[in-house]
Design a protein around this motif. Structure first.
Motif, mmCIF file in Angstrom:
data_model
loop_
_atom_site.group_PDB
_atom_site.id
_atom_site.type_symbol
_atom_site.label_atom_id
_atom_site.label_comp_id
_atom_site.label_asym_id
_atom_site.label_seq_id
_atom_site.Cartn_x
_atom_site.Cartn_y
_atom_site.Cartn_z
ATOM 1 N N GLN A 47 1.007 -1.663 0.167
ATOM 2 C CA GLN A 47 0.028 0.054 0.324
ATOM 3 C C GLN A 47 0.712 0.733 0.418
ATOM 4 O O GLN A 47 2.038 1.595 0.778
ATOM 5 C CB GLN A 47 -0.884 0.264 1.271
ATOM 6 C CG GLN A 47 -2.520 -0.772 1.291
ATOM 7 C CD GLN A 47 -2.760 -0.966 2.114
ATOM 8 O OE1 GLN A 47 -3.010 -0.467 3.545
ATOM 9 N NE2 GLN A 47 -4.205 -0.450 1.805
ATOM 10 N N LEU A 48 0.481 2.423 -0.976
ATOM 11 C CA LEU A 48 0.777 3.424 -0.325
ATOM 12 C C LEU A 48 -0.030 4.715 -0.654
ATOM 13 O O LEU A 48 -0.949 4.935 -0.825
ATOM 14 C CB LEU A 48 1.686 3.967 -2.524
ATOM 15 C CG LEU A 48 2.835 3.287 -2.611
ATOM 16 C CD1 LEU A 48 2.790 1.909 -2.824
ATOM 17 C CD2 LEU A 48 3.472 4.312 -3.711
ATOM 18 N N VAL A 49 0.097 5.035 0.740
ATOM 19 C CA VAL A 49 -0.571 5.951 1.452
ATOM 20 C C VAL A 49 -0.487 7.731 1.485
ATOM 21 O O VAL A 49 1.148 7.795 2.206
ATOM 22 C CB VAL A 49 -1.235 5.560 3.064
ATOM 23 C CG1 VAL A 49 -2.121 6.850 3.498
ATOM 24 C CG2 VAL A 49 -1.701 4.200 3.000
ATOM 25 N N GLU A 50 -1.395 8.520 0.678
ATOM 26 C CA GLU A 50 -0.282 9.756 0.408
ATOM 27 C C GLU A 50 -1.072 10.539 1.393
ATOM 28 O O GLU A 50 -2.005 10.245 2.038
ATOM 29 C CB GLU A 50 -0.624 10.247 -0.446
ATOM 30 C CG GLU A 50 -0.395 9.814 -2.283
ATOM 31 C CD GLU A 50 -1.276 9.067 -3.095
ATOM 32 O OE1 GLU A 50 -0.857 9.129 -4.246
ATOM 33 O OE2 GLU A 50 -2.107 8.807 -2.594
ATOM 34 N N CYS A 88 4.269 10.307 1.500
ATOM 35 C CA CYS A 88 3.588 9.168 0.566
ATOM 36 C C CYS A 88 4.459 7.876 1.546
ATOM 37 O O CYS A 88 5.756 7.842 1.212
ATOM 38 C CB CYS A 88 3.863 9.042 -0.625
ATOM 39 S SG CYS A 88 3.426 7.097 -1.842
ATOM 40 N N ALA A 119 5.205 4.201 1.950
ATOM 41 C CA ALA A 119 4.459 1.949 1.670
ATOM 42 C C ALA A 119 4.655 1.564 2.569
ATOM 43 O O ALA A 119 5.644 1.666 3.408
ATOM 44 C CB ALA A 119 5.715 2.326 0.584
ATOM 45 N N TYR A 171 -0.742 12.335 -7.564
ATOM 46 C CA TYR A 171 -0.346 10.482 -6.545
ATOM 47 C C TYR A 171 1.205 10.715 -6.629
ATOM 48 O O TYR A 171 1.725 10.993 -7.705
ATOM 49 C CB TYR A 171 -1.018 9.634 -8.129
ATOM 50 C CG TYR A 171 -2.400 9.658 -8.332
ATOM 51 C CD1 TYR A 171 -2.826 10.537 -8.935
ATOM 52 C CD2 TYR A 171 -3.603 8.812 -7.874
ATOM 53 C CE1 TYR A 171 -4.007 10.705 -9.216
ATOM 54 C CE2 TYR A 171 -4.663 9.125 -7.978
ATOM 55 C CZ TYR A 171 -5.384 10.236 -8.904
ATOM 56 O OH TYR A 171 -6.259 10.589 -9.343
ATOM 57 N N GLY A 193 -0.186 5.359 -4.706
ATOM 58 C CA GLY A 193 -1.319 5.884 -4.005
ATOM 59 C C GLY A 193 -2.606 6.223 -4.736
ATOM 60 O O GLY A 193 -3.008 6.046 -6.033
ATOM 61 N N GLN A 194 -3.916 6.931 -3.452
ATOM 62 C CA GLN A 194 -4.716 7.173 -3.969
ATOM 63 C C GLN A 194 -5.340 7.704 -4.787
ATOM 64 O O GLN A 194 -6.040 8.600 -4.933
ATOM 65 C CB GLN A 194 -5.841 6.001 -2.566
ATOM 66 C CG GLN A 194 -5.784 7.261 -2.272
ATOM 67 C CD GLN A 194 -4.214 7.668 -1.182
ATOM 68 O OE1 GLN A 194 -3.780 6.803 -1.023
ATOM 69 N NE2 GLN A 194 -4.245 8.884 -0.036
#
Length: 121
Positions: A3-6, A22, A24, A94, A112-113
């Protein structure tokens, strides 16, 4: 699973600054290049900046001198410091990372989202 979360997007006035992050996480073996891309309404996604595992950077001409990309390899995190923001920087940002997991032995791109950045005039 990776998962990549910004985080760090928001609304800012022209001339202001924001810092995007971001992170990971998941079954990560290695991370190669990391980068930031953006997509404005009605436009294609475009490269903003990239950084290799060794720290070499590349920037779009439109952000050179204003944006700075960096990374913390120990935290599997990439950052984008954005200064002197302009209305034309408004977009969804992103992050992307090329990752080898503990299961697959090939490099795979993960995204990421997205986080919204809005710059008012």
């Amino acid at each position: 699973q990776v998962q990549l979360v910004e985080s760090g997007g928001g609304l800012v006035q022209a001339g202001g600054s924001l810092r995007l992050s971001c992170a990971a996480s998941g079954s990560i073996f290695m991370i190669n290049a990391m980068g930031w891309y953006r997509q404005a309404p009605g436009k294609q996604r475009e490269l903003v900046a990239t950084i290799t595992s060794g720290g070499s950077t590349n920037y779009a001409d439109s952000v050179k001198g204003r944006f700075t990309i960096s990374r913390d390899n120990a935290k599997n995190t990439v950052y984008l410091r954005m200064n002197d923001l302009k209305p034309e920087d408004t977009a969804i940002y992103y992050c992307k990372a090329d990752i080898k997991t503990r299961v697959l032995t090939t490099w795979m791109p993960y995204w990421g989202q997205g986080t919204q950045v809005t710059v008012s005039a």
